[in-house]
Design an enzyme around this catalytic site. Structure first.
Site, PDB file in Angstrom:
ATOM      1  CD  GLU A  15      20.264 -21.534   3.638  1.00 54.18           C
ATOM      2  OE1 GLU A  15      20.909 -19.782   3.892  1.00 54.18           O
ATOM      3  OE2 GLU A  15      19.558 -21.109   3.836  1.00 54.18           O
ATOM      4  CG  ASP A  16      23.377 -21.310   7.891  1.00 52.12           C
ATOM      5  OD1 ASP A  16      22.713 -22.469   7.823  1.00 52.12           O
ATOM      6  OD2 ASP A  16      22.927 -20.310   8.099  1.00 52.12           O
ATOM      7  CG  PHE A  17      24.796 -27.478   9.310  1.00 56.86           C
ATOM      8  CD1 PHE A  17      25.396 -27.758  10.188  1.00 56.86           C
ATOM      9  CD2 PHE A  17      24.334 -28.480   8.693  1.00 56.86           C
ATOM     10  CE1 PHE A  17      25.641 -28.470  11.408  1.00 56.86           C
ATOM     11  CE2 PHE A  17      24.801 -29.802   9.459  1.00 56.86           C
ATOM     12  CZ  PHE A  17      25.656 -29.920  10.684  1.00 56.86           C
TER      13      PHE A  17
END
Length: 401
Positions: A237-239
């Site tokens: 999710e961070d990307f």
């Protein structure tokens, strides 16, 4: 035919040496940018300036480790005027609940809340866990911080100071606290060399390198995108949060202080499994990783560059290779010294052994990641599609032999 083959080999060798030179440029960029950017002193706002904004801190927790309580306590004693702690725990009988409640009792002056049960919005358990806390967050900035992060007293201030007008995401470069044992040394070498080199050069060039273990975001921007639940279909999710923010025209950057990981459970096998999981995610999100990542490894790249130098310039390949490896090791030591910003908890010989283990095992771990695309994370198993979208595989009980 022979001249055509020689011409093709020469062209291939030239391409390899150009790539080799580019890799060394990345080394230099990381060293100089790290020296310029990292460990600057954070300064509080003057009384006549605009007050610091409030920050809502999301802490997704699952289970405990020996350092969890001391890591969480650092969030209760930060030198920052207005913030709230939102602890998110999926299981209502998780032992982490007792630790959180004890700290809330110990520091009643700190605004803190506990949310259990999560909310199923996708396959990502971290996002599912954080959704109730995110919905309750009341400040214009919010922070996502993993359970293993240890904060310095001025870390939040540093991150907020980096959140200037055109920025919607400030993230910390992953690093580790000083801990005992060779496994801790191995982790510190990885995060202070390979990871830092990529992270620093990517941040300088404006490339998405965000890891979500510790980051500060503008809530209005995430709300405009649809909230955290929109990213529940991804494991990384961070990307995709960073990508969506950049697509909206906002900027992102790293803070001056690295994220200090301080997990109480530290061993080589579990860390290598973590590296394999990350490699699988990178391959699914950015398929060019399949070719570029192995070629950027010290040992493989050195061998190819040595062959190229021997073919093009008749240089001794063995001497070229040894000089390449030695220079790479020394440049990594310089970079690690910059990121550490103080005395090392290990001797130079331990560094050399840990560095060699990392460089030799790196290509093997990457190949292992390519061999099986399934990801096991927190007792769940997932399958990745190209592009990064994931789905959870049904649990199957292994037969008793």
């Amino acid at each position: 035919m022979s001249s055509h083959l020689n011409s093709s080999l020469s062209g291939f060798a030239i391409c390899l040496l150009v790539f080799w030179c580019g890799t060394w440029c990345v080394h230099l960029l990381a060293i100089f940018y790290g020296k310029l950017k990292l460990h600057k002193k954070s300064v509080s706002s003057c009384p006549n300036e605009i007050p610091l904004p409030g920050v809502s801190i999301l802490k997704p927790l699952m289970g405990t480790d020996p350092n969890l309580e001391q890591n969480l306590e650092t969030f209760f004693i930060m030198d920052y005027p207005v913030y709230e702690l939102l602890f998110c725990i999926e299981d209502s009988i998780d032992p982490a609940i007792d630790i959180v409640q004890n700290l809330m009792t110990k520091y009643p002056q700190v605004e803190a809340s506990l949310y259990t049960g999560g909310s199923k919005v996708g396959v990502n358990p971290k996002i599912n866990n954080m959704v109730p806390g995110y919905a309750a967050a009341k400040y214009e900035l919010f922070m996502i911080s993993d359970s293993g992060i240890r904060m310095k007293s001025d870390t939040l201030l540093d991150m907020v100071n980096n959140m200037t007008e055109k920025y919607a995401l400030v993230h910390q470069m992953p690093f580790t606290c000083d801990r005992e044992g060779f496994a801790a040394t191995f982790e510190k070498i990885f995060f202070g060399t390979v990871q830092s080199r990529i992270y620093l050069s990517a941040d300088l060039l404006g490339i998405n390198c965000h890891t979500g273990m510790s980051c500060l975001l503008r809530k209005c921007v995430i709300d405009e995108l649809g909230g955290l639940k929109i990213f529940g279909c991804y494991l990384a999710e961070d990307f995709f949060i960073a990508k969506a923010i950049k697509d909206k025209g906002w900027k992102m950057r790293i803070s001056n202080q690295p994220a200090m990981q301080n997990s109480g459970i530290c061993n080589i096998n579990s860390f290598q499994e973590r590296l394999i999981r990350w490699a699988k995610l990178r391959v699914a999100m950015v398929p060019t990783t399949i070719l570029l990542e192995p070629l950027s490894e010290c040992m493989l790249l050195g061998a190819l560059a040595s062959w190229s130098a021997g073919l093009l310039f008749s240089w001794d390949p063995l001497v070229f290779y040894l000089v390449h490896v030695l220079t790479w090791c020394l440049s990594d030591w310089i970079l690690l010294s910059i990121v550490q910003n103080g005395a090392f908890p290990f001797h130079k010989l331990e560094y050399v052994i840990g560095w060699l283990l990392r460089e030799i095992s790196g290509p093997y771990l990457f190949l292992h990641a390519l061999w099986n695309s399934e990801i096991t994370w927190r007792r769940r198993t997932y399958k990745l599609h190209w592009g990064g979208i994931a789905y959870e595989l049904p649990y199957t009980k292994k037969p008793i032999s």
